[in-house]
Design an enzyme around this catalytic site. Sequence first.
Site, PDB file in Angstrom:
ATOM      1  N   GLU A  74      95.815 -37.452  57.649  1.00 54.74           N
ATOM      2  CA  GLU A  74      94.494 -37.149  58.192  1.00 54.74           C
ATOM      3  C   GLU A  74      93.629 -36.545  57.098  1.00 54.74           C
ATOM      4  O   GLU A  74      94.036 -35.577  56.436  1.00 54.74           O
ATOM      5  CB  GLU A  74      94.554 -36.192  59.385  1.00 54.74           C
ATOM      6  CG  GLU A  74      93.170 -35.933  59.959  1.00 54.74           C
ATOM      7  CD  GLU A  74      93.166 -35.172  61.267  1.00 54.74           C
ATOM      8  OE1 GLU A  74      92.067 -35.009  61.846  1.00 54.74           O
ATOM      9  OE2 GLU A  74      94.239 -34.738  61.709  1.00 54.74           O
ATOM     10  N   ASP A 149      81.414 -36.337  57.020  1.00 58.78           N
ATOM     11  CA  ASP A 149      79.994 -36.031  56.854  1.00 58.78           C
ATOM     12  C   ASP A 149      79.206 -37.328  56.727  1.00 58.78           C
ATOM     13  O   ASP A 149      79.517 -38.172  55.884  1.00 58.78           O
ATOM     14  CB  ASP A 149      79.792 -35.173  55.608  1.00 58.78           C
ATOM     15  CG  ASP A 149      78.398 -34.555  55.572  1.00 58.78           C
ATOM     16  OD1 ASP A 149      77.439 -35.327  55.370  1.00 58.78           O
ATOM     17  OD2 ASP A 149      78.268 -33.336  55.753  1.00 58.78           O
ATOM     18  N   THR A 220      86.400 -33.695  71.313  1.00 61.06           N
ATOM     19  CA  THR A 220      86.107 -32.347  70.861  1.00 61.06           C
ATOM     20  C   THR A 220      84.979 -31.746  71.702  1.00 61.06           C
ATOM     21  O   THR A 220      84.248 -32.452  72.401  1.00 61.06           O
ATOM     22  CB  THR A 220      85.670 -32.350  69.387  1.00 61.06           C
ATOM     23  OG1 THR A 220      84.414 -33.046  69.278  1.00 61.06           O
ATOM     24  CG2 THR A 220      86.702 -33.046  68.513  1.00 61.06           C
ATOM     25  N   LYS A 221      84.827 -30.422  71.636  1.00 57.12           N
ATOM     26  CA  LYS A 221      83.744 -29.755  72.364  1.00 57.12           C
ATOM     27  C   LYS A 221      82.390 -30.287  71.883  1.00 57.12           C
ATOM     28  O   LYS A 221      81.481 -30.532  72.678  1.00 57.12           O
ATOM     29  CB  LYS A 221      83.822 -28.248  72.150  1.00 57.12           C
ATOM     30  CG  LYS A 221      85.015 -27.588  72.823  1.00 57.12           C
ATOM     31  CD  LYS A 221      84.998 -26.085  72.583  1.00 57.12           C
ATOM     32  CE  LYS A 221      86.203 -25.428  73.254  1.00 57.12           C
ATOM     33  NZ  LYS A 221      86.231 -23.958  72.997  1.00 57.12           N
ATOM     34  N   GLU A 223      81.805 -33.210  70.623  1.00 56.32           N
ATOM     35  CA  GLU A 223      81.659 -34.585  71.094  1.00 56.32           C
ATOM     36  C   GLU A 223      81.280 -34.618  72.570  1.00 56.32           C
ATOM     37  O   GLU A 223      80.412 -35.395  72.985  1.00 56.32           O
ATOM     38  CB  GLU A 223      82.967 -35.331  70.862  1.00 56.32           C
ATOM     39  CG  GLU A 223      82.926 -36.812  71.156  1.00 56.32           C
ATOM     40  CD  GLU A 223      84.236 -37.503  70.831  1.00 56.32           C
ATOM     41  OE1 GLU A 223      84.364 -38.693  71.136  1.00 56.32           O
ATOM     42  OE2 GLU A 223      85.127 -36.844  70.261  1.00 56.32           O
TER      43      GLU A 223
END
Length: 241
Positions: A74, A149, A220-221, A223
């Site tokens: 990852e 990014d 994710t939060k 997302e």
Amino acid sequence: MSTPEDSAAGVAHPRAVRSFVTRAGRMTTGQARALADLGPRYVLPYDPKIPDLIAYCADGERASGQNHLKTVLEIGFGMGQATAHIAALKPDTRFIGCEVHEPGVGALLKLVDALQLSNVRIVQHDAVEVLRDMIAPGTLDGIHIFFPDPWPKKRHHKRRLIQPAFVHELALRLAPGGYLHCATDWQAYAEQMLQVLGAEPLLVNAAEGYAPRPDYRPLTKFELRGLRLGHGVWDLVFQRA
């Protein structure tokens, strides 16, 4: 590296692509403690003298009676929530996460300890160099690059991680049938990813265009908040031919 002569002559040198963006962030006490206490066990050295990191990990694990059948790399795991979630779902797979930011490393180590994960290892170094120097060809079963990014300004697009040369190096490290899974919430970057990945002859798209989010990748939060606001998220899954 630019020399004084180059500067004087006005020679422009392209910025090397890196897997990270320098950002500020303080470690919490818990993260610092986790790094100090658990780092010696779970954080691997960056060492170009180790040309096959997967074999290196396997040798060390066999000594302690472990046997992970697959390896996933990852790149840029952030605070490690997705890494820990997926590692818990797949205990037979070794996950090697590359992340340069100490708060993120400490946060993942805290999760490793809380969830009692034995299949996570960390290299606190630029993944571009780790891939180049320490990952042997054909040794990875998967690669995860989640929300790199996007470098949204056009003049910065050259700094994006997903570029043809780097994707080729990623593809070379995959075993036959291995996969590369990218995800982004920036549509313009998703379009570039699809174009670059689709042009790599060693890779085949596992879907028709963008892929449905695989069950193993958690939301994710950030997302979830974006989805509530109508923002898109794009997953791309390609396999080594």
